[in-house]
Write a protein that holds these residues in place. Structure first.
Motif, PDB file in Angstrom:
ATOM      1  N   ASN A   1       2.330   4.565  -5.923  1.00 32.25           N
ATOM      2  CA  ASN A   1       2.300   3.198  -6.436  1.00 32.25           C
ATOM      3  C   ASN A   1       1.179   3.046  -7.458  1.00 32.25           C
ATOM      4  O   ASN A   1       0.272   3.882  -7.528  1.00 32.25           O
ATOM      5  N   SER A   2       1.251   1.977  -8.216  1.00 36.67           N
ATOM      6  CA  SER A   2       0.216   1.676  -9.220  1.00 36.67           C
ATOM      7  C   SER A   2      -0.068   2.901 -10.083  1.00 36.67           C
ATOM      8  O   SER A   2      -1.228   3.279 -10.305  1.00 36.67           O
ATOM      9  N   LEU A   3       0.973   3.491 -10.572  1.00 34.36           N
ATOM     10  CA  LEU A   3       0.830   4.733 -11.329  1.00 34.36           C
ATOM     11  C   LEU A   3       0.082   4.515 -12.632  1.00 34.36           C
ATOM     12  O   LEU A   3       0.201   3.458 -13.271  1.00 34.36           O
TER      13      LEU A   3
ATOM     14  N   LEU B   1      10.353   9.305 -15.449  1.00 31.97           N
ATOM     15  CA  LEU B   1       9.507   8.556 -16.372  1.00 31.97           C
ATOM     16  C   LEU B   1       9.356   7.130 -15.860  1.00 31.97           C
ATOM     17  O   LEU B   1      10.357   6.472 -15.515  1.00 31.97           O
ATOM     18  N   VAL B   2       8.119   6.662 -15.800  1.00 31.73           N
ATOM     19  CA  VAL B   2       7.853   5.321 -15.305  1.00 31.73           C
ATOM     20  C   VAL B   2       6.725   4.720 -16.115  1.00 31.73           C
ATOM     21  O   VAL B   2       5.853   5.439 -16.631  1.00 31.73           O
ATOM     22  N   GLN B   3       6.716   3.407 -16.230  1.00 30.06           N
ATOM     23  CA  GLN B   3       5.625   2.733 -16.936  1.00 30.06           C
ATOM     24  C   GLN B   3       4.400   2.632 -16.031  1.00 30.06           C
ATOM     25  O   GLN B   3       4.521   2.620 -14.797  1.00 30.06           O
ATOM     26  N   ALA B   4       3.259   2.529 -16.657  1.00 28.87           N
ATOM     27  CA  ALA B   4       2.022   2.336 -15.907  1.00 28.87           C
ATOM     28  C   ALA B   4       2.143   1.100 -15.008  1.00 28.87           C
ATOM     29  O   ALA B   4       2.678   0.075 -15.418  1.00 28.87           O
ATOM     30  N   GLY B   5       1.661   1.259 -13.787  1.00 27.61           N
ATOM     31  CA  GLY B   5       1.767   0.203 -12.804  1.00 27.61           C
ATOM     32  C   GLY B   5       3.010   0.300 -11.929  1.00 27.61           C
ATOM     33  O   GLY B   5       3.122  -0.406 -10.915  1.00 27.61           O
ATOM     34  N   GLY B   6       3.919   1.172 -12.306  1.00 24.19           N
ATOM     35  CA  GLY B   6       5.152   1.334 -11.560  1.00 24.19           C
ATOM     36  C   GLY B   6       5.014   2.281 -10.379  1.00 24.19           C
ATOM     37  O   GLY B   6       3.905   2.745 -10.058  1.00 24.19           O
TER      38      GLY B   6
END
Length: 124
Positions: free
Chosen positions: A84-86, A11-16
């Motif tokens: 990147n930049s998810l 799980l990652v935040q947007a932009g991660g």
């Protein structure tokens, strides 16, 4: 018979960023075309990226171009997907795929071996 095992999802935040790994065994990795695909519930498996046997040739889906990078290490029998930049729309189960051939395209039917998948969830 090639076995593929993915790891690195989460799980990652947007932009991660996340880095997926795929470990291959049981075959001749250096002669295999490798690809990454993804799938969300109710949708067909979608091409993400592929890499040639040497690692010199790569190709990406337009939706990930400039954000994702596929690479491989033939000495370690590994293929990677640096993301990147998810974005939330990148949320999916990501699959590693292999074909024992000098060429494989963007159609999932072209690939012979698949991993079990790793979940990537991008929160907004």
């Amino acid at each position: 018979q090639v076995q593929l095992v993915e790891s690195g999802g989460g799980l990652v935040q947007a932009g991660g960023s996340l880095r997926l790994s795929c470990a291959a065994s049981g075959g001749t990795f250096s002669t295999s075309m490798m690809g990454w695909f993804r799938q969300t519930s109710g949708k067909e498996r979608e091409f993400v990226a592929r890499i040639s046997r040497s690692g010199l040739g790569t190709y990406y889906a337009d939706s990930v171009k400039g954000r994702f990078t596929i690479s491989r290490d033939n000495a370690k029998n590994m293929v990677y997907l640096q993301m990147n930049s998810l974005k939330p729309e990148d949320t999916a189960v990501y699959y590693c795929a292999a074909r024992d051939s000098y060429y494989a395209g963007s159609n999932s039917n072209e690939y012979d071996y698949w991993g079990q998948g790793t979940q990537v969830t991008v929160s907004s």
